[in-house]
Design a protein around this motif. Structure first.
Motif, PDB file in Angstrom:
ATOM      1  N   UNK A   1      69.777  -4.805  19.916  1.00 14.53           N
ATOM      2  CA  UNK A   1      69.522  -5.217  21.292  1.00 14.53           C
ATOM      3  C   UNK A   1      68.533  -6.378  21.324  1.00 14.53           C
ATOM      4  N   UNK A   2      67.530  -6.342  20.447  1.00 16.01           N
ATOM      5  CA  UNK A   2      66.432  -7.303  20.512  1.00 16.01           C
ATOM      6  C   UNK A   2      66.157  -7.932  19.152  1.00 16.01           C
ATOM      7  N   UNK A   3      66.099  -9.255  19.124  1.00 15.13           N
ATOM      8  CA  UNK A   3      65.662  -9.998  17.944  1.00 15.13           C
ATOM      9  C   UNK A   3      64.300 -10.603  18.236  1.00 15.13           C
TER      10      UNK A   3
ATOM     11  N   UNK B   1      63.866   6.358  16.426  1.00 14.68           N
ATOM     12  CA  UNK B   1      65.294   6.363  16.713  1.00 14.68           C
ATOM     13  C   UNK B   1      65.857   5.037  17.152  1.00 14.68           C
ATOM     14  N   UNK B   2      65.036   3.977  17.111  1.00  9.92           N
ATOM     15  CA  UNK B   2      65.461   2.673  17.621  1.00  9.92           C
ATOM     16  C   UNK B   2      65.520   1.603  16.532  1.00  9.92           C
ATOM     17  N   UNK B   3      65.515   2.006  15.276  1.00 12.15           N
ATOM     18  CA  UNK B   3      65.466   1.002  14.202  1.00 12.15           C
ATOM     19  C   UNK B   3      66.667   0.064  14.224  1.00 12.15           C
ATOM     20  N   UNK B   4      67.827   0.555  14.669  1.00 14.37           N
ATOM     21  CA  UNK B   4      69.008  -0.304  14.739  1.00 14.37           C
ATOM     22  C   UNK B   4      68.998  -1.212  15.961  1.00 14.37           C
ATOM     23  N   UNK B   5      68.084  -0.972  16.894  1.00 12.09           N
ATOM     24  CA  UNK B   5      68.053  -1.756  18.130  1.00 12.09           C
ATOM     25  C   UNK B   5      67.207  -3.003  18.018  1.00 12.09           C
TER      26      UNK B   5
ATOM     27  N   UNK C   1      60.612  -3.885   0.583  1.00 13.57           N
ATOM     28  CA  UNK C   1      60.841  -2.447   0.677  1.00 13.57           C
ATOM     29  C   UNK C   1      60.842  -1.956   2.121  1.00 13.57           C
ATOM     30  N   UNK C   2      61.171  -2.862   3.050  1.00 11.58           N
ATOM     31  CA  UNK C   2      61.226  -2.474   4.457  1.00 11.58           C
ATOM     32  C   UNK C   2      62.557  -2.930   5.042  1.00 11.58           C
ATOM     33  N   UNK C   3      63.176  -2.077   5.834  1.00 12.78           N
ATOM     34  CA  UNK C   3      64.446  -2.433   6.468  1.00 12.78           C
ATOM     35  C   UNK C   3      64.196  -3.124   7.802  1.00 12.78           C
ATOM     36  N   UNK C   4      65.226  -3.761   8.323  1.00  7.52           N
ATOM     37  CA  UNK C   4      65.145  -4.380   9.642  1.00  7.52           C
ATOM     38  C   UNK C   4      64.378  -5.677   9.684  1.00  7.52           C
TER      39      UNK C   4
ATOM     40  N   UNK D   1      57.016  -2.510  22.244  1.00  4.97           N
ATOM     41  CA  UNK D   1      58.446  -2.595  21.913  1.00  4.97           C
ATOM     42  C   UNK D   1      59.263  -1.557  22.680  1.00  4.97           C
ATOM     43  N   UNK D   2      58.867  -0.282  22.707  1.00  4.65           N
ATOM     44  CA  UNK D   2      59.666   0.665  23.497  1.00  4.65           C
ATOM     45  C   UNK D   2      59.701   0.321  24.981  1.00  4.65           C
ATOM     46  N   UNK D   3      58.600  -0.192  25.531  1.00  6.15           N
ATOM     47  CA  UNK D   3      58.581  -0.569  26.947  1.00  6.15           C
ATOM     48  C   UNK D   3      59.543  -1.724  27.211  1.00  6.15           C
TER      49      UNK D   3
END
Length: 376
Positions: free
Chosen positions: A10-12, A38-42, A66-69, A111-113
């Motif tokens: 959703x967000x870059x 739960x938002x790592x893919x977002x 060693x970090x995703x995203x 970020x969640x907001x």
């Protein structure tokens, strides 16, 4: 090196990096640690190494190992902030994009907001509030923050024209990527790159949302920041405003919006020309002359409502091209500010600067203002 994400987020968040090794980890961690489990893919984080001369490139490689995203773009030559943002934008896959400067950081919960508001309103542009953080740790509310208060739902600029006077930076806006493409907006080379980028976003948007909470911590006074650097490159502001005004001309905007942009332009120039941290004294007269040229070139045919008091007087002196009177007024104002400050805590003259050099503060002075025309 660019690692493609498995799913479109959703967000870059695009973070251009150059000469900030002392602040880089704080910036990256403030983003990554704030992403809900739960938002790592977002969310995707794109850091652009703009051929940084320090250890930033090495730090980015180590951080992403060693970090995703996290996606890293390494540029082979230094291109500057605007073009580095473009490089990140070119590989961003998110529906929305947010440009975060690598010497700044995000407060917890941001970020969640932001994700929640993007899903709720699906705006073209999401405006965010910020604090200015000084080197001694002091935090300061920006003079334009009050303009973000009590904005319900989604609006257009015509509904809330005062939003044009919120800091015209890229980092206080989250923008729908396809909307950027519709406007064909990209950053230009040179300093003051936000000028022809930020205003068109608000003018063109059909849906503006406002997240009235501090979502960004802007670092003030860092060595090497353009607002703390004396340089002839502050003349880049004229090229950037020419790009903005050309965009305005092609859009055939209504006269009131044209007049508002014109006033903001003159205010901005006056901030730059009056600031000792930006212009060496021997460049001030030449800069003032260029301001007068732009004043006369872009003055709206119906005039504009100038501010009252000393700011309005400066506008009139610019219109007349009277540098000697302006210099005398500036000196008198600075002396008055120095004499007054120890007594009542008043700010020193020319302290009305902002992160990107943009004009800030209330829409206009409360006292009566005059309409300036070609006879100013």
């Amino acid at each position: 090196m660019v690692n493609e994400p498995a799913h479109a987020p959703l967000l870059s968040l695009v973070v251009p990096v150059h000469g900030v090794e002392a602040y880089l980890y704080q910036c990256l961690e403030s983003i990554r640690a704030d992403i809900p489990a739960g938002e790592t893919d977002a969310v995707e984080l794109i850091a652009v190494d703009d051929a940084s001369p320090d250890r930033c490139g090495e730090m980015l490689r180590s951080y992403a190992a060693d970090r995703s995203g996290i996606r890293i773009v390494h540029l082979t030559r230094n291109v500057g902030l605007g073009l580095a943002r473009n490089a990140g934008l070119d590989v961003a896959t998110g529906r929305y994009v947010w440009f975060v400067d690598s010497d700044d950081w995000l407060p917890p919960g941001t970020v969640p907001a932001v994700l929640d508001r993007l899903r709720q309103h699906e705006p073209d542009v999401l405006l965010l509030d910020h604090l200015r953080v000084h080197e001694d740790g002091r935090r300061e509310v920006d003079a334009s923050s009050h303009l973000l208060r009590d904005v319900p739902g989604v609006v257009r600029l015509a509904d809330r024209p005062q939003l044009l006077r919120v800091q015209h930076t890229a980092w206080n806006k989250v923008v729908r990527r396809s909307f950027l493409d519709e406007l064909r907006l990209r950053f230009h080379a040179g300093w003051y790159e936000d000028i022809p980028f930020s205003h068109p976003l608000l003018i063109g948007a059909e849906k503006i949302s406002v997240l009235d909470r501090v979502c960004y911590l802007y670092r003030r006074g860092r060595l090497g920041a353009i607002t703390s650097t004396r340089s002839g490159r502050h003349f880049d502001a004229f090229d950037q405003y020419e790009r903005l005004m050309d965009w305005v001309r092609r859009r055939n905007l209504d006269e009131q919006l044209h007049a508002d942009l014109f006033e903001l332009m003159v205010n901005h120039y006056l901030v730059v020309v009056g600031n000792d941290d930006r212009l060496h004294p021997h460049l001030r007269r030449a800069f003032f002359r260029r301001v007068t040229e732009h004043y006369r070139r872009y003055l709206p045919s119906g005039g504009y409502a100038a501010p009252g008091g000393v700011p309005g007087l400066k506008h009139r002196l610019v219109g007349r091209g009277d540098y000697l009177a302006y210099a005398a007024l500036r000196q008198a104002h600075r002396v008055t500010g120095r004499l007054r400050a120890p007594r009542d805590g008043a700010p020193a003259a020319d302290a009305d600067t902002d992160p990107a050099g943009s004009p800030v503060g209330p829409p206009r002075a409360a006292e009566p203002a005059g309409v300036l025309t070609g006879q100013a």
